[in-house]
Design a protein around this motif. Structure first.
Motif, PDB file in Angstrom:
ATOM      1  N   ASP A 199       0.816  -1.225   0.000  1.00 45.77           N
ATOM      2  CA  ASP A 199       0.000   0.000   0.000  1.00 45.77           C
ATOM      3  C   ASP A 199       0.846   1.270   0.000  1.00 45.77           C
ATOM      4  O   ASP A 199       0.508   2.269  -0.644  1.00 45.77           O
ATOM      5  N   SER A 200       1.959   1.229   0.751  1.00 44.35           N
ATOM      6  CA  SER A 200       2.821   2.411   0.832  1.00 44.35           C
ATOM      7  C   SER A 200       3.455   2.722  -0.519  1.00 44.35           C
ATOM      8  O   SER A 200       3.506   3.889  -0.943  1.00 44.35           O
ATOM      9  N   LEU A 201       3.914   1.684  -1.208  1.00 46.76           N
ATOM     10  CA  LEU A 201       4.524   1.882  -2.519  1.00 46.76           C
ATOM     11  C   LEU A 201       3.479   2.327  -3.540  1.00 46.76           C
ATOM     12  O   LEU A 201       3.733   3.207  -4.380  1.00 46.76           O
ATOM     13  N   PHE A 202       2.303   1.731  -3.465  1.00 50.83           N
ATOM     14  CA  PHE A 202       1.183   2.132  -4.331  1.00 50.83           C
ATOM     15  C   PHE A 202       0.895   3.622  -4.143  1.00 50.83           C
ATOM     16  O   PHE A 202       0.712   4.380  -5.102  1.00 50.83           O
ATOM     17  N   ASN A 203       0.866   4.037  -2.880  1.00 50.57           N
ATOM     18  CA  ASN A 203       0.601   5.433  -2.527  1.00 50.57           C
ATOM     19  C   ASN A 203       1.663   6.356  -3.140  1.00 50.57           C
ATOM     20  O   ASN A 203       1.345   7.414  -3.709  1.00 50.57           O
ATOM     21  N   GLU A 204       2.933   5.944  -3.049  1.00 51.01           N
ATOM     22  CA  GLU A 204       4.037   6.756  -3.575  1.00 51.01           C
ATOM     23  C   GLU A 204       3.900   6.959  -5.083  1.00 51.01           C
ATOM     24  O   GLU A 204       4.106   8.056  -5.614  1.00 51.01           O
ATOM     25  N   TYR A 205       3.554   5.875  -5.788  1.00 54.75           N
ATOM     26  CA  TYR A 205       3.412   5.962  -7.238  1.00 54.75           C
ATOM     27  C   TYR A 205       2.271   6.909  -7.644  1.00 54.75           C
ATOM     28  O   TYR A 205       2.422   7.733  -8.548  1.00 54.75           O
ATOM     29  N   ILE A 206       1.138   6.768  -6.992  1.00 59.50           N
ATOM     30  CA  ILE A 206      -0.024   7.605  -7.335  1.00 59.50           C
ATOM     31  C   ILE A 206       0.262   9.066  -7.031  1.00 59.50           C
ATOM     32  O   ILE A 206      -0.046   9.970  -7.819  1.00 59.50           O
ATOM     33  N   SER A 207       0.898   9.300  -5.884  1.00 59.38           N
ATOM     34  CA  SER A 207       1.262  10.668  -5.520  1.00 59.38           C
ATOM     35  C   SER A 207       2.237  11.259  -6.537  1.00 59.38           C
ATOM     36  O   SER A 207       2.117  12.433  -6.928  1.00 59.38           O
ATOM     37  N   PHE A 215       9.076  16.484  -4.889  1.00 58.66           N
ATOM     38  CA  PHE A 215       8.719  15.669  -6.048  1.00 58.66           C
ATOM     39  C   PHE A 215       9.935  14.914  -6.588  1.00 58.66           C
ATOM     40  O   PHE A 215       9.865  13.716  -6.894  1.00 58.66           O
ATOM     41  N   ILE A 216      11.066  15.595  -6.664  1.00 57.15           N
ATOM     42  CA  ILE A 216      12.294  14.957  -7.170  1.00 57.15           C
ATOM     43  C   ILE A 216      12.731  13.817  -6.247  1.00 57.15           C
ATOM     44  O   ILE A 216      13.139  12.736  -6.701  1.00 57.15           O
ATOM     45  N   LYS A 217      12.658  14.034  -4.935  1.00 58.94           N
ATOM     46  CA  LYS A 217      13.009  12.983  -3.975  1.00 58.94           C
ATOM     47  C   LYS A 217      12.104  11.765  -4.150  1.00 58.94           C
ATOM     48  O   LYS A 217      12.535  10.619  -4.066  1.00 58.94           O
ATOM     49  N   LYS A 218      10.835  12.046  -4.418  1.00 56.73           N
ATOM     50  CA  LYS A 218       9.856  10.971  -4.599  1.00 56.73           C
ATOM     51  C   LYS A 218      10.199  10.140  -5.837  1.00 56.73           C
ATOM     52  O   LYS A 218      10.166   8.898  -5.809  1.00 56.73           O
ATOM     53  N   VAL A 219      10.562  10.819  -6.918  1.00 61.69           N
ATOM     54  CA  VAL A 219      10.931  10.131  -8.157  1.00 61.69           C
ATOM     55  C   VAL A 219      12.199   9.304  -7.945  1.00 61.69           C
ATOM     56  O   VAL A 219      12.274   8.139  -8.351  1.00 61.69           O
ATOM     57  N   ASN A 220      13.192   9.908  -7.278  1.00 62.21           N
ATOM     58  CA  ASN A 220      14.450   9.194  -7.035  1.00 62.21           C
ATOM     59  C   ASN A 220      14.242   7.944  -6.173  1.00 62.21           C
ATOM     60  O   ASN A 220      14.858   6.899  -6.403  1.00 62.21           O
ATOM     61  N   LYS A 221      13.372   8.072  -5.203  1.00 62.25           N
ATOM     62  CA  LYS A 221      13.088   6.945  -4.310  1.00 62.25           C
ATOM     63  C   LYS A 221      12.461   5.793  -5.086  1.00 62.25           C
ATOM     64  O   LYS A 221      12.825   4.619  -4.902  1.00 62.25           O
ATOM     65  N   LEU A 222      11.541   6.116  -5.979  1.00 66.84           N
ATOM     66  CA  LEU A 222      10.886   5.078  -6.769  1.00 66.84           C
ATOM     67  C   LEU A 222      11.861   4.441  -7.764  1.00 66.84           C
ATOM     68  O   LEU A 222      11.793   3.241  -8.038  1.00 66.84           O
ATOM     69  N   LEU A 223      12.776   5.234  -8.284  1.00 62.95           N
ATOM     70  CA  LEU A 223      13.787   4.688  -9.190  1.00 62.95           C
ATOM     71  C   LEU A 223      14.691   3.700  -8.471  1.00 62.95           C
ATOM     72  O   LEU A 223      15.060   2.652  -9.010  1.00 62.95           O
ATOM     73  N   LEU A 224      15.057   4.016  -7.216  1.00 58.14           N
ATOM     74  CA  LEU A 224      15.893   3.119  -6.422  1.00 58.14           C
ATOM     75  C   LEU A 224      15.147   1.830  -6.097  1.00 58.14           C
ATOM     76  O   LEU A 224      15.721   0.735  -6.132  1.00 58.14           O
TER      77      LEU A 224
END
Length: 626
Positions: free
Chosen positions: A586-594, A614-623
């Motif tokens: 759920d947490s990862l799902f939330n990050e993607y939608i946000s 926003f940039i931190k969020k993108v970088n986190k998902l890339l990692l």
């Protein structure tokens, strides 16, 4: 002569003098045209003021401009017996530039000599052109009606200071004495002066005379008139050459470019009698967008100049028009207040407006390339028309030009008529998108469905466009529709493909529910869309809601607006959405939608409140993907 008082030029004047003294003008002979034009203005002002106060003529109503050359002293004297100046007026007129937009003008200058020449001319600093050819300039002047002992003496070498003292001057008017630089002695030749005046000032309404001394008998002095001294606009248009029209325009406006076109009309009806000579410039004035910019036509009444800038004769969206009106019906003592509501003025304005729109329409049809040059210079101003002039709205709309997906370039050369002619047979609306710039409009995901289905979309990226479109709900019988608005009716276009791609509620219901919970307070609604092909999500507004561009426009003029609540539309067939749909965390799902929401917000608004987050969020998902 009394003791001289020392004054410093205004800083803006110093800058202009520096530019001109160092050969800003490539065409040095212009100085004579400028000084004769100033002398003519002084005569016009006297003639006007003398209507209510004939004593200003001082028993001499014969108005003229005289030129005297002294080869021994290397001087040229340009004299007029016009209105003259007081001490305060000479300081104001020759020591400062009170014209609005001075600083903006100086900023607009660059190192290109040709552009500087054009801008200087547009700014109209005629007197200062004296220093192009002169090492010293002396001005002797006396205001009409003042005693002879109240004359004024002014002197400067153009280096930063000028000197003033009292001068005994028996006659009203102004003498400008130029002490020529050694390399400018050609201007002392009688033949050269005559040719310059005939070239630039032939149609000055007052006699221009040059002093002629008999070489055999120096006591035998005569004054030869050089110019025709007949107003050009009062002549038969068929007998006026193109060259004469062009030179008159340059003399009238200080513009160094030829005009794009002109319109000369004589109206002699039972209701009105007037002459109009109007020009459309080739280039825009540097201060045309300045809030304090004054515009309007010169108003003459029976060849007497009454007003320099009578804006009442042309609407604001045609303020680039230059020229004059000479009326036989208006009273000589008319004021700006009287003009405002005068039925004759209103009638002339309406007639002129229609004539200008007609000549522009003719230009757009017969010479589209030439019209494109006009549009590049003045299109933004013309776009103000539909809101300002409801009576001529239909004619103005035919003159508007836009970029579109059809041409695939930034050039604004698509008319609404062009668009309608290319519409699909089952298309009922004119589609458009507004954006901050051309690339944002061209690459917007809102266009994906339209590109795929070969539906042309107008690309509107001028600041004024969103405001313009609010006054343009329809053209002919076609409604204009923003592609960024929700519930766009695409009629029967591609209905089969929409049905084919329709996704069952069972597949999407749970996904939409989860997304709504995450974006509960950030969006108005979450829904599935069938109009995206390459983009996972998009933001839209409802039909009656304020658009993003309108909110930006209002913000720039200091008007606060409510925060826009968008619809979050999802392309469920997109691989990224399919990937997110399969996420169990759920947490990862939330990050993607946000992240997708902020991504869509960035596309829509070209900005985010917290870009770093926003940039931190993108970088986190890339990692996480690694």
């Amino acid at each position: 002569m009394n003791k001289k008082e020392i004054y410093n030029f205004q800083s803006e004047v110093k800058q202009l003098l520096h530019l001109m003294i160092h050969s800003l003008y490539s065409n040095k002979e212009i100085f004579l045209r400028e000084l004769i034009s100033n002398a003519s203005d002084a005569l016009d002002k006297l003639r006007f003021k003398a209507i209510s106060n004939p004593k200003l003529y001082e028993n001499n109503s014969k108005l003229e401009i005289n030129i005297e050359v002294d080869k021994k002293m290397k001087t040229i004297c340009i004299s007029d017996n016009g209105i003259g100046m007081t001490k305060d007026e000479i300081i104001k007129n020759l020591g400062t530039i009170a014209k609005s937009g001075t600083k903006e003008f100086l900023k607009s200058l660059d190192q290109k000599q040709s552009k500087n020449q054009q801008l200087i001319g547009q700014f109209g600093v005629g007197f200062y052109s004296s220093f192009i050819v002169s090492k010293k300039v002396i001005v002797k002047t006396k205001a009409a009606g003042n005693p002879s002992n109240q004359g004024v003496y002014w002197e400067s070498d153009g280096q930063g200071e000028y000197f003033i003292s009292n001068e005994v001057k028996d006659n009203r008017g102004t003498d400008v004495i130029l002490y020529l630089k050694d390399q400018e002695k050609d201007f002392l030749e009688d033949t050269k002066i005559r040719l310059i005046i005939q070239k630039y000032s032939d149609h000055i309404a007052f006699p221009i005379k040059i002093k002629n001394i008999d070489k055999k008998n120096k006591n035998n002095i005569s004054w030869d008139q050089i110019n025709k001294a007949q107003t050009l606009w009062d002549q038969n248009p068929k007998k006026i050459s193109e060259k004469e029209y062009i030179e008159f325009y340059k003399n009238l406006t200080n513009d160094y470019n030829d005009p794009l076109l002109w319109l000369h009309n004589k109206v002699e009806s039972t209701q009105h009698q007037y002459i109009s000579l109007i020009y459309i410039p080739k280039k825009s004035l540097f201060d045309l967008w300045n809030r304090d910019h004054k515009y309007g036509l010169k108003l003459y009444i029976n060849r007497v100049l009454i007003m320099e800038e009578a804006e009442q004769f042309i609407p604001g969206y045609l303020r680039f028009i230059r020229g004059l009106i000479d009326s036989k019906d208006l009273p000589l003592n008319i004021s700006r207040e009287i003009i405002q509501n005068n039925p004759i003025v209103n009638s002339i304005r309406n007639s002129l407006t229609k004539k200008i729109l007609k000549i522009l329409k003719k230009l757009s049809e017969n010479q589209p390339d030439k019209y494109q040059k006009f549009w590049k210079e003045f299109g933004l101003i013309l776009k103000e028309g539909p809101a300002e002039d409801l009576a001529n709205k239909d004619e103005i709309l035919k003159l508007l030009r836009f970029s579109s997906t059809y041409n695939n370039n930034e050039i604004q050369n698509v008319s609404l008529e062009n668009y309608i002619q290319r519409m699909n047979h089952n298309q009922k609306k004119i589609y458009y998108i507004t954006a901050d710039n051309y690339l944002s409009a061209k690459n917007s995901p809102h266009l994906e469905f339209f590109k795929k289905n070969n539906i042309e979309v107008l690309l509107l990226f001028d600041r004024i466009d969103e405001w313009l479109i609010s006054y343009l709900p329809k053209f002919k019988d076609k409604e204009l529709q923003s592609v960024t608005k929700n519930n766009i009716s695409l009629e029967s276009i591609n209905q089969k493909e929409i049905e084919k791609n329709k996704i069952s509620n069972n597949e999407t219901e749970n996904f939409i529910k989860k997304v709504k919970k995450i974006l509960e307070k950030k969006v108005k609604d979450v829904k599935i869309t069938n109009r995206l092909t390459e983009t996972p999500v998009i933001l839209t507004t409802d039909h009656d809601d304020m658009s993003t561009q309108m909110a930006k426009l209002l913000s720039t003029v200091g008007q606060s607006t409510k925060k826009i609540l968008y619809n979050f539309e999802i392309n469920f067939n997109h691989p990224l959405i399919q990937k997110i749909n399969n996420i169990k965390n759920d947490s990862l799902f939330n990050e993607y939608i946000s992240m997708l929401f902020e991504q869509a917000l960035l596309i829509e608004q070209n900005s985010l409140d917290d870009i770093n987050s926003f940039i931190k969020k993108v970088n986190k998902l890339l990692l996480n993907n690694n």
